[in-house]
Design a protein around this motif. Structure first.
Motif, PDB file in Angstrom:
ATOM      1  N   ARG A 128       0.810  -1.223   0.000  1.00  0.00           N
ATOM      2  CA  ARG A 128       0.000   0.000   0.000  1.00  0.00           C
ATOM      3  C   ARG A 128       0.840   1.268   0.000  1.00  0.00           C
ATOM      4  NH1 ARG A 128      -5.131  -2.152   0.779  1.00  0.00           N
ATOM      5  NH2 ARG A 128      -5.034  -4.150   1.817  1.00  0.00           N
ATOM      6  N   ASP A 144       6.692   3.118   6.159  1.00  0.00           N
ATOM      7  CA  ASP A 144       5.236   2.986   5.987  1.00  0.00           C
ATOM      8  C   ASP A 144       4.890   1.721   5.201  1.00  0.00           C
ATOM      9  OD1 ASP A 144       5.081   5.550   7.115  1.00  0.00           O
ATOM     10  OD2 ASP A 144       5.255   6.490   5.145  1.00  0.00           O
ATOM     11  N   ARG A 171       7.127  -0.033  10.353  1.00  0.00           N
ATOM     12  CA  ARG A 171       6.531   0.655  11.488  1.00  0.00           C
ATOM     13  C   ARG A 171       5.192   0.002  11.866  1.00  0.00           C
ATOM     14  NH1 ARG A 171       4.732   6.623   9.710  1.00  0.00           N
ATOM     15  NH2 ARG A 171       4.125   6.657  11.891  1.00  0.00           N
ATOM     16  N   PRO A 172       4.724   0.191  13.077  1.00  0.00           N
ATOM     17  CA  PRO A 172       3.407  -0.337  13.438  1.00  0.00           C
ATOM     18  C   PRO A 172       2.333   0.245  12.516  1.00  0.00           C
ATOM     19  CG  PRO A 172       4.585   0.437  15.385  1.00  0.00           C
ATOM     20  CD  PRO A 172       5.378   0.889  14.198  1.00  0.00           C
ATOM     21  N   GLY A 173       1.497  -0.627  12.020  1.00  0.00           N
ATOM     22  CA  GLY A 173       0.445  -0.182  11.105  1.00  0.00           C
ATOM     23  C   GLY A 173       0.866  -0.172   9.654  1.00  0.00           C
ATOM     24  N   SER A 174       2.119  -0.483   9.391  1.00  0.00           N
ATOM     25  CA  SER A 174       2.593  -0.535   8.002  1.00  0.00           C
ATOM     26  C   SER A 174       2.203  -1.861   7.377  1.00  0.00           C
ATOM     27  CB  SER A 174       4.120  -0.396   7.962  1.00  0.00           C
ATOM     28  OG  SER A 174       4.717  -1.530   8.570  1.00  0.00           O
ATOM     29  N   MET A 175       2.447  -1.977   6.088  1.00  0.00           N
ATOM     30  CA  MET A 175       2.224  -3.240   5.392  1.00  0.00           C
ATOM     31  C   MET A 175       3.538  -3.707   4.766  1.00  0.00           C
ATOM     32  SD  MET A 175      -0.995  -4.466   5.403  1.00  0.00           S
ATOM     33  CE  MET A 175      -1.120  -5.529   3.968  1.00  0.00           C
ATOM     34  N   VAL A 177       2.416  -5.332  12.449  1.00  0.00           N
ATOM     35  CA  VAL A 177       2.782  -5.115  11.053  1.00  0.00           C
ATOM     36  C   VAL A 177       1.847  -5.945  10.176  1.00  0.00           C
ATOM     37  CG1 VAL A 177       4.573  -5.577   9.341  1.00  0.00           C
ATOM     38  CG2 VAL A 177       5.176  -4.544  11.544  1.00  0.00           C
ATOM     39  N   GLY A 178       1.323  -5.333   9.147  1.00  0.00           N
ATOM     40  CA  GLY A 178       0.453  -6.034   8.208  1.00  0.00           C
ATOM     41  C   GLY A 178       1.263  -6.734   7.132  1.00  0.00           C
ATOM     42  N   MET A 179       0.711  -7.814   6.603  1.00  0.00           N
ATOM     43  CA  MET A 179       1.435  -8.596   5.609  1.00  0.00           C
ATOM     44  C   MET A 179       0.494  -9.038   4.497  1.00  0.00           C
ATOM     45  SD  MET A 179       4.248 -10.477   7.765  1.00  0.00           S
ATOM     46  CE  MET A 179       4.602 -11.051   6.182  1.00  0.00           C
ATOM     47  N   LEU A 180       0.940  -8.907   3.270  1.00  0.00           N
ATOM     48  CA  LEU A 180       0.210  -9.507   2.154  1.00  0.00           C
ATOM     49  C   LEU A 180       1.232  -9.915   1.108  1.00  0.00           C
ATOM     50  CD1 LEU A 180      -2.362 -10.299   0.587  1.00  0.00           C
ATOM     51  CD2 LEU A 180      -2.471  -7.949  -0.256  1.00  0.00           C
TER      52      LEU A 180
END
Lengths: 338, 338
Positions: B159, B233, B253-257, B279-282
């Motif tokens: 993102r 980010d 960072r926290p909230g990053s992807m 941390v988000g992951m896709l």
């Protein structure tokens, strides 16, 4: 005053505690309007988290400010406030990014299963209402502090969209709040995995469209059938075990997001499986502070009623029974009158 | 015709192969304009993936349609086409959701390190240009098929937003394409981890703003310093090892992807660590088909030049040397003249 301490697995004591006081100029002390027991309190209660020293329990709270430190600017004594279970300054880069639960000054709230509590970083953490809320709204305002905020974050992290298909794994209080959140976000279909009649009923009241009472492979097959083999656009994982996470992964369609808010205990992911499943994941302690103003507004205007999740109310002195009832799944969530 | 087969680790053979022909009415056969070696071809070449039977290598392709099956409607002989390395029908629910790489009829393209190749599900997989492209655009159009599409997906999954801070882990061809993608998506800062001069230079040309040549803890510390302790980010993980993934996790960072496109080999995630890192992951095989029209347009209008990633060009007959050069990191990516 008397407050709640956890000494070890199953050992909750309501005992003499020092009155909270202002320790730093950024603190506030509040008189709680109500308190409650969190599903996450059950981890140490059940021995899943080691208890090396007695813990001052309770991190969900709302109430009236009784005193503030000299640096506090945005709240004042007499105001009714709600705060997040995560203390945050709301000004650091992580807070400004909307992830106040990873604030550079993060602390986890403690000691809120008591009549009074100290709230650090009051300016960043607390949100005041314009006037004293009506008494019957207290349970719902208390719910905003953690359980609703956490269910909401699960739906937000899972990127629930209008019309989308959502699966909620877990029919605990957070899962039920996830249903409420998905409904508010206008999901088209909300499937909850639940085997308990009272929870199923509440889920339906909060907007669930389908109940899947099967578990494991059968539950997965049922959801595949309900979604015409496609799977869900968004999955809210509200438990935190390997079994529940596997369930979430199996029902998530490629390109979907899993918002996971159950603190993972013994959960491992295999990179290659996750890669080929092509499922997105975002979890963590909920940045409730981001959602507080909106959620408080929804409660105060009576658009939502998250307080119904409290199906057992006890005097604070009976807190040990409150834990026991939740542990034995006799109660979804216990509210404590202070 | 002669085509490329992998018999085992290090054993690439250019040998007599049957001419591809229409096997199903939805097939097309194309004459390749050029072919190339993929970083992912090196996994079996290096023995990281077991080779139990000889493999028909090559999955990146562009060229001219020579024949189509009786059901094919959207492409016709004589047209220049580019396709994704993943075969897809582009009509199933997963395709319509933008995840054609998880198509219900998914196949992985094979046999494209050859003069001719069969493309199944031609209607869903191939995109034709309006006219024959100019010769010098062939490398860039070939790049769209996988390496650019994959780098683009990494940035999309992570993102990347206008003005945001992006870290690219991996300076292979995909990582460099990730830089190009982040630049096109108007990232404000693009930090690439790279130790190789030629790759650093190309990264800078593609829009990198910072090069971090340190690795491991030092590399992480350097990125923390560059981002004022905040982290990125968006992180593009373009390698697929535990080490590279840890690097990605540490700088996010926290909230990053994290968009991860390196096929994970031996990568495990601990649920609780991931939870608290927030941390988000896709990841997954890139749904290149989603991006094809846009990326082909960027190439045809000469807004991007991904073809520069090919720093070694060999005749197809020398394909074994093409693998060797990439394996030894003498080349970023090898193009094969057919």
């Amino acid at each position: 005053m008397f407050g709640t301490m956890l000494y070890g697995p199953g050992d909750v004591r309501f005992e003499e505690r020092p009155e909270p006081k202002i320790e730093k100029p950024t603190d506030a002390v509040i008189k709680l309007s109500a308190s409650c027991v969190c599903g996450s309190d059950l981890w140490p209660y059940r021995g899943a988290n080691e208890v090396t020293a007695p813990l001052a329990m309770g991190h969900e709270y709302c109430g009236v400010v009784v005193e503030v430190g000299s640096d506090v600017k945005t709240v004042r004594p007499g105001q009714f406030v709600v705060g997040s279970f995560v203390i945050s300054d709301n000004t650091c880069p992580h807070c400004r990014f909307g992830f106040q639960s990873s604030c550079e000054q993060r602390e986890f709230m403690i000691g809120a299963q008591s009549p009074y509590a100290r709230v650090p970083l009051a300016d960043g953490t607390l949100v005041a209402t314009e006037s004293q809320p009506e008494e019957d709204l207290i349970p719902s305002l208390l719910a905003v502090s953690d359980v609703l905020g956490t269910g909401w974050y699960a739906a937000d992290a899972a990127r629930v969209q209008p019309g989308s298909t959502v699966v909620v794994v877990g029919d605990g209080a957070v899962g039920l709040m996830g249903v409420l959140a998905a409904k508010q976000m206008e999901a088209g279909r909300i499937i909850i995995m639940s085997r308990h009649k009272t929870r199923q009923d509440l889920a339906l009241e909060y907007g669930a469209t389908d109940i899947v009472s099967e578990r494991g492979e059968e539950g997965i097959a049922r959801i595949k059938q309900l979604t015409k083999k496609v799977g869900a656009d968004s999955v809210l994982e509200c438990v935190g075990t390997q079994e529940s996470m596997n369930q979430a992964l199996q029902v998530a369609r490629p390109g979907s997001m899993i918002g996971y808010v159950g603190v993972p205990h013994g959960v491992q992911f295999d990179g290659q499986s996750l890669f080929f499943a092509q499922v997105g994941m975002l979890g963590g302690p909920a940045p409730v502070r981001r959602f507080l103003p909106h959620l408080m507004d929804l409660v105060l205007t009576r658009k939502i009623n998250p307080g119904k999740v409290f199906d057992l109310t006890l005097p604070l002195a009976d807190v040990a029974e409150g834990y026991k009832a939740m542990d034995e799944r006799r109660a979804i969530k216990t509210m404590l009158r202070v």
